[in-house]
Design an enzyme around this catalytic site. Structure first.
Site, PDB file in Angstrom:
ATOM      1  N   SER A  63       0.805  -1.231   0.000  1.00 27.19           N
ATOM      2  CA  SER A  63       0.000   0.000   0.000  1.00 27.19           C
ATOM      3  C   SER A  63       0.837   1.281   0.000  1.00 27.19           C
ATOM      4  O   SER A  63       0.275   2.361  -0.177  1.00 27.19           O
ATOM      5  CB  SER A  63      -0.949   0.009   1.184  1.00 27.19           C
ATOM      6  OG  SER A  63      -2.006  -0.878   0.925  1.00 27.19           O
ATOM      7  N   LYS A  66       0.412   3.392  -2.937  1.00 28.79           N
ATOM      8  CA  LYS A  66      -0.755   4.272  -3.093  1.00 28.79           C
ATOM      9  C   LYS A  66      -0.356   5.748  -3.056  1.00 28.79           C
ATOM     10  O   LYS A  66      -1.055   6.602  -3.610  1.00 28.79           O
ATOM     11  CB  LYS A  66      -1.790   3.969  -2.000  1.00 28.79           C
ATOM     12  CG  LYS A  66      -2.398   2.560  -2.129  1.00 28.79           C
ATOM     13  CD  LYS A  66      -3.221   2.190  -0.896  1.00 28.79           C
ATOM     14  CE  LYS A  66      -3.821   0.782  -1.024  1.00 28.79           C
ATOM     15  NZ  LYS A  66      -4.511   0.353   0.208  1.00 28.79           N
ATOM     16  N   TYR A 190      -4.058  -2.249 -10.124  1.00 31.06           N
ATOM     17  CA  TYR A 190      -3.894  -2.131  -8.669  1.00 31.06           C
ATOM     18  C   TYR A 190      -2.991  -3.240  -8.102  1.00 31.06           C
ATOM     19  O   TYR A 190      -2.070  -2.978  -7.323  1.00 31.06           O
ATOM     20  CB  TYR A 190      -5.285  -2.148  -8.000  1.00 31.06           C
ATOM     21  CG  TYR A 190      -5.214  -2.213  -6.507  1.00 31.06           C
ATOM     22  CD1 TYR A 190      -4.841  -1.098  -5.757  1.00 31.06           C
ATOM     23  CD2 TYR A 190      -5.484  -3.396  -5.819  1.00 31.06           C
ATOM     24  CE1 TYR A 190      -4.747  -1.162  -4.374  1.00 31.06           C
ATOM     25  CE2 TYR A 190      -5.407  -3.463  -4.444  1.00 31.06           C
ATOM     26  CZ  TYR A 190      -5.033  -2.342  -3.730  1.00 31.06           C
ATOM     27  OH  TYR A 190      -4.935  -2.416  -2.367  1.00 31.06           O
ATOM     28  N   TYR A 242      -4.721   3.729   8.075  1.00 25.82           N
ATOM     29  CA  TYR A 242      -6.091   3.229   8.242  1.00 25.82           C
ATOM     30  C   TYR A 242      -6.640   3.614   9.619  1.00 25.82           C
ATOM     31  O   TYR A 242      -6.452   4.748  10.054  1.00 25.82           O
ATOM     32  CB  TYR A 242      -6.149   1.700   8.001  1.00 25.82           C
ATOM     33  CG  TYR A 242      -5.317   1.317   6.805  1.00 25.82           C
ATOM     34  CD1 TYR A 242      -5.717   1.733   5.535  1.00 25.82           C
ATOM     35  CD2 TYR A 242      -4.120   0.640   6.923  1.00 25.82           C
ATOM     36  CE1 TYR A 242      -4.952   1.442   4.422  1.00 25.82           C
ATOM     37  CE2 TYR A 242      -3.345   0.354   5.806  1.00 25.82           C
ATOM     38  CZ  TYR A 242      -3.765   0.760   4.566  1.00 25.82           C
ATOM     39  OH  TYR A 242      -3.011   0.485   3.485  1.00 25.82           O
ATOM     40  N   VAL A 260       1.098  -3.771   3.794  1.00 26.52           N
ATOM     41  CA  VAL A 260       1.049  -5.079   4.473  1.00 26.52           C
ATOM     42  C   VAL A 260       2.295  -5.928   4.232  1.00 26.52           C
ATOM     43  O   VAL A 260       2.433  -7.000   4.819  1.00 26.52           O
ATOM     44  CB  VAL A 260      -0.212  -5.922   4.130  1.00 26.52           C
ATOM     45  CG1 VAL A 260      -1.459  -5.338   4.756  1.00 26.52           C
ATOM     46  CG2 VAL A 260      -0.368  -6.117   2.646  1.00 26.52           C
TER      47      VAL A 260
HETATM   48  N1  GLN Z   1      -2.355  -5.313  -1.910  1.00 21.99           N
HETATM   49  C1  GLN Z   1      -2.893  -5.221  -0.583  1.00 21.99           C
HETATM   50  C2  GLN Z   1      -4.389  -5.425  -0.627  1.00 21.99           C
HETATM   51  O1  GLN Z   1      -4.997  -5.008  -1.559  1.00 21.99           O
HETATM   52  C3  GLN Z   1      -2.559  -3.873  -0.040  1.00 21.99           C
HETATM   53  C4  GLN Z   1      -3.066  -3.653   1.360  1.00 21.99           C
HETATM   54  C5  GLN Z   1      -2.085  -2.946   2.234  1.00 21.99           C
HETATM   55  O2  GLN Z   1      -0.894  -2.901   1.992  1.00 21.99           O
HETATM   56  N2  GLN Z   1      -2.590  -2.434   3.334  1.00 21.99           N
HETATM   57  O3  GLN Z   1      -4.972  -6.014   0.227  1.00 21.99           O
END
Ligand code: GLN
Length: 308
Positions: A63, A66, A190, A242, A260
């Site tokens: 993420s 992003k 994505y 988050y 993650v």
């Molecule tokens: N690729 C992961 C997902 O879509 C990204 C989530 C994350 O890093 N928090 O679940």
């Protein structure tokens, strides 16, 4: 302040910590990563860099991508992006679907999965998925000033195969008209952006433009405007972790974005960019020891956006 001694000391202290959190296991490829990996890298605006631990080992940025995708999408469509994604903390998990019904398919912010899928859809507009993925990778390579950065195909495939939640989010938003391209194409973009792999050293370098009013201090390249850099930092601070964003702001006091894969990118405006990596996650899906390391760095340097 001897930053090298500081991060060496923090790395050594954290080596002894038993509870390292839980490695993400809903993406099978990520579940294989050794939970004892640990790295810190700091890049400062004056061109110095410091690193410790496994800082030259590439990991899945997940993420954290992003942030780069948001910068790219804003460059493409400008503030029109905010008609399709909002700028409020969600207070729920990164892959939550529950708010989307109340809010008519407009995600709370660009850093929860739903919001990032909309951002991917914006980048995809008018392109083939391969081109959009190439554009994101190019952006990251320019920011990091490093052409060796790659996408790990095993990770993107693994996500594709296990991505039921993300498919649900994308289909749901499509029903409100907030995904414009075929869902599988948008998700393909994505999943590939999440599978970008970087080392902590590369990631710290790639975050420098956010600490320096949008301009990379090492190459002089203006990546985005100063105004946008400030706003991306604001979103990182309020939404980058988050439902753990408030706690991260409280403990660390810097804009940050987690993934993650166990990485976190933190921005010290006017001073530095910091990347940390420890694959074990806390309950909110943010790196447990990575957060602790940033907390210790912030404490000992007095780096904070809230005052000295
Ligand atoms: N690729 C992961 C997902 O879509 C990204 C989530 C994350 O890093 N928090 O679940």
């Amino acid at each position: 302040m001897d930053l090298q001694a500081l991060i060496d000391e923090i790395a050594e202290d954290l080596l002894r910590v038993e509870d390292r959190g839980q490695v993400a296991n809903y993406i099978p490829e990520l579940a294989k990563i050794d939970a004892r990996k640990f790295a810190i890298a700091i890049a400062t605006l004056d061109g110095a860099s410091y690193s410790t631990g496994d800082a030259r080992e590439p990991f899945s940025i997940q993420s954290i991508s992003k942030v780069f995708a948001l910068a790219l999408a804003l460059g493409k469509v400008g503030d029109g992006l905010w008609n399709r994604v909002r700028r409020e903390p969600s207070g729920s998990a990164f892959n939550s679907i529950v708010q989307l019904e109340h809010e008519h398919g407009i995600p709370r912010n660009p850093f929860i999965n739903a919001g990032a899928i909309v951002v991917a859809d914006v980048i995809l507009a008018g392109h083939q998925p391969r081109e959009a993925i190439g554009e994101i990778l190019r952006f990251v390579r320019v920011a990091a000033n490093d052409d060796t950065i790659r996408i790990n195909p095993a990770v993107s495939r693994s996500e594709q195969e296990a991505g039921f939640r993300n498919a649900a989010l994308a289909n749901y938003m499509r029903s409100f008209g907030n995904i414009k391209n075929p869902v599988e194409m948008t998700l393909g973009v994505y999943f590939h952006q999440c599978a970008v792999e970087m080392t902590c050293i590369q990631l710290a370098q790639a975050g420098l433009f956010l600490a320096n009013g949008g301009r990379d201090p090492t190459t002089g390249i203006s990546v985005i405007s100063a105004d946008r850099a400030r706003r991306i930092n604001a979103l990182m601070l309020t939404c980058g972790h988050y439902d753990g964003s408030g706690d991260f702001a409280f403990k660390v006091g810097l804009p940050g974005k987690s993934g993650v894969g166990g990485g976190i990118l933190a921005v010290v405006p006017g001073r530095a960019s910091i990347a940390v990596w420890s694959p074990g996650l806390n309950r909110q899906g943010n790196s447990l020891l990575g957060t602790r390391a940033l907390e210790l760095i912030a404490q000992r340097t007095n780096w904070s956006v809230f005052g000295p």
